[in-house]
Design a protein around this motif. Structure first.
Motif, short mmCIF file in Angstrom:
data_model
loop_
_atom_site.label_atom_id
_atom_site.label_comp_id
_atom_site.label_asym_id
_atom_site.label_seq_id
_atom_site.Cartn_x
_atom_site.Cartn_y
_atom_site.Cartn_z
N UNK A 199 46.77 22.81 33.27
CA UNK A 199 47.82 23.51 34.02
C UNK A 199 47.95 22.94 35.43
N UNK A 200 46.81 22.70 36.08
CA UNK A 200 46.85 22.13 37.43
C UNK A 200 47.49 20.74 37.42
N UNK A 201 47.26 19.96 36.36
CA UNK A 201 47.84 18.61 36.32
C UNK A 201 49.36 18.68 36.22
N UNK A 202 49.86 19.70 35.55
CA UNK A 202 51.31 19.91 35.48
C UNK A 202 51.83 20.44 36.81
N UNK A 203 51.16 21.48 37.32
CA UNK A 203 51.60 22.13 38.55
C UNK A 203 51.61 21.16 39.73
N UNK B 292 41.72 17.35 29.61
CA UNK B 292 41.85 18.08 30.86
C UNK B 292 43.05 17.70 31.70
N UNK B 293 44.02 17.02 31.11
CA UNK B 293 45.23 16.68 31.86
C UNK B 293 46.40 16.67 30.88
N UNK B 294 47.59 16.52 31.41
CA UNK B 294 48.76 16.47 30.53
C UNK B 294 48.74 15.20 29.70
N UNK B 295 49.33 15.24 28.50
CA UNK B 295 49.36 14.04 27.65
C UNK B 295 50.30 12.98 28.20
N UNK B 296 50.13 11.77 27.70
CA UNK B 296 50.93 10.64 28.16
C UNK B 296 52.42 10.82 27.96
N UNK B 297 52.81 11.53 26.91
CA UNK B 297 54.24 11.73 26.64
C UNK B 297 54.92 12.47 27.80
N UNK C 224 63.41 24.69 43.67
CA UNK C 224 63.61 25.24 42.33
C UNK C 224 62.31 25.90 41.86
N UNK C 225 62.41 26.73 40.84
CA UNK C 225 61.25 27.46 40.33
C UNK C 225 60.59 26.64 39.22
N UNK C 226 59.27 26.61 39.22
CA UNK C 226 58.53 25.89 38.20
C UNK C 226 57.40 26.71 37.63
N UNK C 227 56.96 26.34 36.45
CA UNK C 227 55.82 26.97 35.82
C UNK C 227 55.25 26.05 34.76
N UNK C 228 54.06 26.39 34.26
CA UNK C 228 53.36 25.54 33.30
C UNK C 228 52.70 26.40 32.23
N UNK C 229 52.62 25.84 31.02
CA UNK C 229 51.85 26.46 29.94
C UNK C 229 51.22 25.37 29.09
N UNK C 230 50.13 25.71 28.39
CA UNK C 230 49.39 24.67 27.68
C UNK C 230 48.64 25.22 26.48
N UNK C 231 48.01 24.30 25.73
CA UNK C 231 47.11 24.66 24.63
C UNK C 231 45.93 23.69 24.63
N UNK C 232 44.81 24.18 24.13
CA UNK C 232 43.62 23.34 23.95
C UNK C 232 43.00 23.66 22.60
N UNK C 233 42.10 22.81 22.17
CA UNK C 233 41.43 23.05 20.89
C UNK C 233 40.42 24.18 20.99
#
Length: 200
Positions: A125-129, A81-86, A106-115
């Motif tokens: 996405x919220x953890x990135x945003x 439920x959060x971004x990976x350590x990398x 500046x403009x930002x955005x996020x995208x992700x994948x889950x199993x």
């Protein structure tokens, strides 16, 4: 013409594929687009044993270069439920940029994948945003103008907070046509927004 960075981390290649679709969309909006990845932090022998996709073509980014883009789109898979350590380790090094306000506006955005469909896509996405908002960035998500995310005819990714895909528990599912369309749509919106703010 604005400059867009698609910055990603991909363990098995799903987010790498999504990153290229985001880049296609931003280019379609007339932006100049660079795709880069963050460094792998897992030891090479462990990554090989776990079958990480280590032959990814995009070069590795540096924190220092982030301020030279008008928009940064960050993509990574979920880790509980959060971004990976990398990705977190990379962004944690950007304190100097934050202190100088180098990314403000500046403009930002996020995208992700889950199993799985309910594997924490929106939380990730919220953890990135949250990071991007702390940097002072203006967030562009994936509005319902990408109608594919509302489909009930098949399993689809997508969220108003950003493009997503579902990889499967063994990574067996690749991003679908609808998922990639969502990534392109978000990329196009980000490119168009950056052009309005920073284009000549």
């Amino acid at each position: 013409m604005s400059k867009v960075l698609v910055l990603y981390y991909s363990t098995y290649g799903h987010i790498e594929t999504m990153a290229q679709a985001v880049a296609e969309g931003a280019r379609a909006a007339g932006a100049t687009v660079t795709v880069k990845r963050v460094p792998e932090t897992v030891p090479a022998d462990i990554a090989k044993t776990a079958h990480f996709k280590l032959d990814q073509a995009p070069p590795v980014a540096t924190v220092a270069e982030l301020e030279h883009y008008d928009a940064i789109v960050v993509g990574c898979p979920t880790r509980f439920g959060r971004m990976p350590g990398q990705m977190a380790a990379f962004l944690d090094q950007a304190g100097g940029l934050w202190a100088r306000g180098a990314l403000n506006g500046k403009v930002g955005g996020a995208f992700t994948s889950t199993a799985t469909q309910h594997g924490g896509q929106e939380a990730t996405l919220f953890s990135i945003i949250a990071n991007l908002l702390h940097f002072g960035m203006t967030i562009v998500g994936l509005p319902y103008s990408h109608a594919g995310q509302m489909s009930l005819d098949e399993i689809v990714g997508g969220s108003p907070y950003g493009a997503t895909t579902i990889a499967g528990g063994q990574g067996q599912r690749q991003p679908s046509a609808i998922d990639l369309d969502g990534a392109r749509h978000q990329g196009q919106l980000i490119g168009a927004t950056a052009n309005k703010l920073f284009g000549n």
